[in-house]
Design an enzyme around this catalytic site. Structure first.
Site, PDB file in Angstrom:
ATOM      1  N   ASP A  76       0.798  -1.223   0.000  1.00 40.47           N
ATOM      2  CA  ASP A  76       0.000   0.000   0.000  1.00 40.47           C
ATOM      3  C   ASP A  76       0.830   1.273   0.000  1.00 40.47           C
ATOM      4  OD1 ASP A  76       0.638  -0.536   2.894  1.00 40.47           O
ATOM      5  OD2 ASP A  76      -0.472   1.343   3.131  1.00 40.47           O
ATOM      6  N   ASP A  79       5.736   0.326   3.212  1.00 38.58           N
ATOM      7  CA  ASP A  79       6.003  -0.895   3.963  1.00 38.58           C
ATOM      8  C   ASP A  79       5.805  -2.113   3.067  1.00 38.58           C
ATOM      9  OD1 ASP A  79       3.228  -1.168   3.737  1.00 38.58           O
ATOM     10  OD2 ASP A  79       2.883  -0.201   5.673  1.00 38.58           O
ATOM     11  N   TYR A 228      -5.299   0.683   9.294  1.00 42.03           N
ATOM     12  CA  TYR A 228      -6.410   1.010   8.403  1.00 42.03           C
ATOM     13  C   TYR A 228      -7.731   0.617   9.053  1.00 42.03           C
ATOM     14  CZ  TYR A 228      -3.047   2.101   4.756  1.00 42.03           C
ATOM     15  OH  TYR A 228      -2.022   2.677   4.042  1.00 42.03           O
ATOM     16  N   GLU A 468       5.867   9.832   2.915  1.00 39.10           N
ATOM     17  CA  GLU A 468       5.519   8.479   2.475  1.00 39.10           C
ATOM     18  C   GLU A 468       4.522   8.524   1.321  1.00 39.10           C
ATOM     19  OE1 GLU A 468       4.457   4.113   4.388  1.00 39.10           O
ATOM     20  OE2 GLU A 468       3.869   5.904   5.504  1.00 39.10           O
TER      21      GLU A 468
END
Length: 491
Positions: A76, A79, A228, A468
């Site tokens: 996603d 990571d 999430y 990120e």
């Protein structure tokens, strides 16, 4: 005298026109890069035509210890976890980008469809492995986040998580149904058999989501939270999933479902945010097309609430309530704010398209907001991301003369397996996280979290809130860039 005035005026107009041309961005180049980014996020066995060549195969045994094939899909963000909810939303938005603006993508349409298919192929596996079961995550996020290692080297537990009839996840299941339904539209002409499979699976997964109601955050707890969590609950995804199935299937049962359940699923709520978590505004924009183009009276309510959303964004209207930075960027949250900017820009352009097709506009009190106004507002946001901002920095990696080089991304920040074949262990990788050197691998096309509320940006790899990237930031940007790349006089 009049001739001199006319010549002067023409000169000014020419200079202004030239200035506009010079300052315009190469949206086609940005579009190409925004799609290329997804190749950097691929998990699984990479294809022969992989263009992000510093990446290698990874996660080739995902699911196998659990007797299920979960190889593939997308990481996603920075990571090495495959989170089902943001991945499904990413796939939906990529598909919606192709559906609305694929005709403007020119040579990039094939790459955009490949990006969609990389997502739908994985979601099909996750949805068809077992009855009344949807696999929604691979890897333990807590343990993954304790390491800084390339996806090609990862040795943290690749645990598998699923929702079932006993442990439901209506939010992630309905979003998966939306992604598969939207994908079925993308491939309807080019691959009818695949399209039919996507639609059939979407219907089955939506039925599962609706029949066994509950939030996956409750069922899976710390495996998905705080990473999430489904903060908005699952009602918005049920409305969103039904809206996509209605559009993909033309099956009256989904219109009936929306009419019967819309009010309880949030149809009357005025919402001012659209993201991987909250889909209500997106569902309303999508459904408003039914009223604008086909005069489906049952969907008039969604047009009304879509208008309310639009009015909240436009400065100068009586309903304006959005926040913008001094440099003009829409600002919602300190963490990954550009996800809201790209998603909002996409909705503005999509709604503008629907309005123009019906010669309609938005009434914001005494103000009349045209489709052209929405396009202009979206352009300010896209241009800000590409470099028209106080920092004069592009927040898309690899685009423009100046862009962030310290990206919070494991694979990008550690020398590639081609440059450094030896394994980089969990703890050894942290030297690259804390290094002052630029990332050795350029994650071309990645749109980062972005600047703060005062337009400040540190280009600090350890500041994940700003530096990120994420697939769900890029996905709606693909559609927005396609619009500007393919629209005359827009770049």
């Amino acid at each position: 005298m009049e001739t001199k005035k006319l010549c002067f005026l023409l000169t000014c107009l020419c200079l202004l026109y030239h200035s506009c041309l010079v300052s315009a961005f190469n949206y086609a180049d940005a579009l190409e890069k925004s799609i290329l980014f997804f190749e950097g996020q691929r998990s699984g066995r990479l294809p022969a035509d992989q263009r992000m060549t510093w990446r290698g195969n990874s996660g080739l045994s995902d699911g196998y210890p659990y007797h299920v094939d979960l190889v593939g899909g997308y990481y996603d963000a920075g990571d090495n976890v495959k989170f089902g909810l943001p991945m499904a939303f990413t796939t939906t938005m990529l598909a919606w980008s192709v559906i609305e603006f694929g005709g403007l993508m020119r040579g990039e349409a094939g790459h955009a469809k490949a990006a969609v298919r990389w997502g739908t192929d994985y979601l099909l596996k996750a949805a068809t492995a077992a009855p009344n079961t949807l696999y929604v995550q691979v890897a333990n996020p807590t343990q993954d986040h304790q390491c800084w290692e390339r996806p090609e080297d990862m040795d943290t537990p690749r645990s598998v998580y699923r929702v079932t009839s006993q442990n439901p996840g209506s939010d992630v299941a309905a979003e998966t149904a939306a992604a598969l339904a939207a994908g079925s539209i993308v491939f309807r002409r080019s691959d009818p058999a695949y399209s039919a499979k996507l639609l059939h699976t979407a219907m089955r997964v939506f039925d599962f989501a609706d029949r066994y109601r509950g939030s996956y955050s409750d069922s899976l707890s710390s495996a998905v939270c705080p990473f999430y969590c489904s903060y908005s609950g699952y009602h918005d995804e049920l409305l969103w999933g039904a809206a996509w199935l209605h559009r993909a299937s033309n099956n009256f049962s989904y219109m009936s479902y929306i009419q019967s359940n819309g009010l309880t699923l949030g149809a009357q709520d005025d919402d001012f945010s659209f993201s991987w978590d909250d889909k209500r505004v997106g569902a309303k924009i999508l459904l408003s097309k039914g009223f604008l183009r086909n005069k489906i009276q049952a969907f008039q309510l969604y047009k009304v609430h879509s208008d309310n959303y639009i009015c909240s964004l436009v400065p100068g209207t009586s309903s304006f309530q959005a926040q913008y930075t001094p440099g003009g960027l829409l600002y919602k949250e300190s963490e990954s704010n550009l996800q809201y900017v790209t998603a909002t820009s996409f909705l503005l352009l999509t709604y503008a398209k629907y309005l123009r097709s019906s010669n309609a506009a938005v009434s914001c009190g005494s103000s009349l907001v045209t489709a052209g106004k929405l396009i202009s507002l979206a352009k300010t946001q896209v241009d800000y991301i590409l470099g028209h901002n106080p920092a004069k920095m592009s927040y898309m990696v690899g685009f423009g003369l100046r862009y962030p080089t310290h990206v919070h991304h494991r694979g990008s920040s550690i020398p590639s397996v081609h440059a450094h074949p030896g394994r980089v262990s969990c703890n050894d990788g942290f030297q690259y996280l804390h290094s002052n050197s630029p990332n050795p691998n350029v994650l071309v096309g990645a749109v980062l979290g972005g600047p703060d509320s005062r337009d400040g940006f540190a280009d600090d790899r350890s500041d994940y809130q700003q530096s990120e990237p994420a697939t769900y930031i890029n996905a709606p940007m693909v559609g927005a860039l396609a619009f500007f790349a393919g629209t005359p006089l827009m770049g």
